[in-house]
Design a protein around this motif. Sequence first.
Motif, mmCIF file in Angstrom:
data_model
loop_
_atom_site.group_PDB
_atom_site.id
_atom_site.type_symbol
_atom_site.label_atom_id
_atom_site.label_comp_id
_atom_site.label_asym_id
_atom_site.label_seq_id
_atom_site.Cartn_x
_atom_site.Cartn_y
_atom_site.Cartn_z
ATOM 1 N N LEU A 80 0.816 -1.213 0.000
ATOM 2 C CA LEU A 80 0.000 0.000 0.000
ATOM 3 C C LEU A 80 0.854 1.268 0.000
ATOM 4 C CD1 LEU A 80 -2.926 -0.896 2.429
ATOM 5 C CD2 LEU A 80 -3.066 -0.436 -0.029
ATOM 6 N N ARG A 81 2.006 1.215 0.646
ATOM 7 C CA ARG A 81 2.831 2.422 0.734
ATOM 8 C C ARG A 81 3.641 2.677 -0.539
ATOM 9 N NH1 ARG A 81 8.186 1.315 2.294
ATOM 10 N NH2 ARG A 81 8.596 -0.894 2.740
ATOM 11 N N ARG A 82 3.533 1.768 -1.503
ATOM 12 C CA ARG A 82 4.246 1.967 -2.756
ATOM 13 C C ARG A 82 3.329 2.602 -3.808
ATOM 14 N NH1 ARG A 82 9.291 1.342 -0.815
ATOM 15 N NH2 ARG A 82 9.962 -0.839 -0.584
ATOM 16 N N PRO A 83 3.852 3.471 -4.657
ATOM 17 C CA PRO A 83 3.032 3.961 -5.772
ATOM 18 C C PRO A 83 2.830 2.851 -6.789
ATOM 19 C CG PRO A 83 5.284 4.775 -5.951
ATOM 20 C CD PRO A 83 5.186 4.085 -4.623
ATOM 21 N N PRO A 84 1.662 2.788 -7.433
ATOM 22 C CA PRO A 84 1.436 1.737 -8.431
ATOM 23 C C PRO A 84 2.324 1.936 -9.655
ATOM 24 C CG PRO A 84 -0.631 2.773 -7.743
ATOM 25 C CD PRO A 84 0.483 3.635 -7.251
ATOM 26 N N ILE A 85 2.502 0.848 -10.397
ATOM 27 C CA ILE A 85 3.097 0.939 -11.732
ATOM 28 C C ILE A 85 1.955 0.770 -12.732
ATOM 29 C CG2 ILE A 85 5.260 -0.014 -10.892
ATOM 30 C CD1 ILE A 85 3.246 -2.048 -13.358
ATOM 31 N N GLY A 86 2.135 1.286 -13.934
ATOM 32 C CA GLY A 86 1.079 1.188 -14.937
ATOM 33 C C GLY A 86 1.628 0.808 -16.305
#
Length: 522
Positions: free
Chosen positions: A250-256
């Motif tokens: 949760l504390r990581r930004p998503p990748i797209g």
Amino acid sequence: MNPSAMGGGPARVLVVDDLEASRFIACSWLRRSGHTVVEATTAAEALRALGSQSFDLVLLDVHLPDMSGYDVTERIKADPRTSSIPVVMLSATYIEPEDKVTGLTRGADAYLTEPVDPGELLANVEAALRYHRARALAEHLAVRLTRLTTATFAINAATTFEGLAEAAAIGAADVLDAEATAVLTNPDGVVCVATGGVRQPEARLRPGNADVEQWMSSHNPGVGVTVVEADSVPWHAALPAVAALARTKLRRPPIGIAVPPWAVIGDDDRNLLRQLAQATALAAEGLLTFAEEHSLALTLQRSLLPRELPHNADLPMTARYVPASSNAEIGGDFYDVIELDGRMLIAIGDVCGHSIEAATVMAEVRHTLRAYAVEGHRPAEILRRVDALLERFHPTGGLTTMCLLLVDLEAGTMAVANAGHVPPLIADEDGARYSTVKGPLLGIGLDRPEATELPLPRGTTVLLTTDGLVERPGVDLDEGMERLRAAVSHDDDMDDLADRLLAELGQGKQDDIALLVLRRRA
């Protein structure tokens, strides 16, 4: 690949027959069933059509005016571009069983004789199409799975966030045969965008960090992979787009990863996109963890080194510490400068290994060195006492090299004691040369000689370094030391010299580098 080859429904059929009546009947039945039909009256005309158009099935008369249907079938099956197209042979003069055997042996997928019932013709056509489509789909998926494996290897091999984004974009473009864009955030909060399969470089976008993270987090607020269809994606040029968003914590930004909608036409394609996004998120997590560990190790390492060097107008000096480029663990390299009633003790050393244990031993050695120096012990005696400490308390992991210089500016001398370390490099008007003072490394209890007193004339530069600057795998140590010697001049600005040596000799090293340069003012 022709999309109709992988799905059900109508197909493109090439009907080859020189008899107009027979051709008309067959084409009528096929068209009533919803198929698209292209007609040819000769073998040459049929082969030209096959070379320029895409077909799902060929309905072929055995007897053509310019070539046997058997030969045409062999030509179709021999060409890699058409070899998978099913051929249904149709003969008005079938007499012997050997004729049918010949047709099937030479590549036909079915063999019918006229007059043929419409139901029988259409049933054979549908059966051939079903087999062809199933095989085409299986081959297509096998190719994509092979590409997915290759892409996953490239993603996991990436060593930088920019490289990871590029590997993900190129992998998605290759797997899904479409233009693809990948985006992720590095530890500094900077969004890295890469494109794959893009024909026009100007299609690459430079989105704002906040826009990308806000968009991805709103569509995937939790952990895992989400595939969304959107009218617009902040980092993808194609509108609309399908994006796979993934993160492992949760504390990581998503990748797209985003691709055009036509690239994801079924569950198999969506699953491939999901797997690519998941692999990229896991690789990003690995890089982020490595970056955090490397930053922590570097912070700890620097906390164990002197915050600043003593200022002495007659003995200016500069120092550098560079961690190994490929190692997140803390090392045992160190340097120290201790002022002693008009004299100055300068030390550089290296505890073998990269680990918390090596750093712990290094801290003990440095504090022990300071304590014995303040007590007034000679350089050789300091080394003997440190050697005894290591042998007693760290018998298996305390091997250490060290070089001590006790500089007496009033006398213009320096006493050098060496314990298995890279010798001091002395540079003056006559050139650069290494000191010949030697001694066994610390931690093994061997006898060691007294320090050797050497002159330190005004204008002389002395360089101390750990072996990370001169060692390179597969290259003889003497060669590295000679490169260093040739690169040092006594009148170079010391800061410029230190930076230049690191730039020329210290790039991509697998070991830490500690470097200290001092000069007796002229």
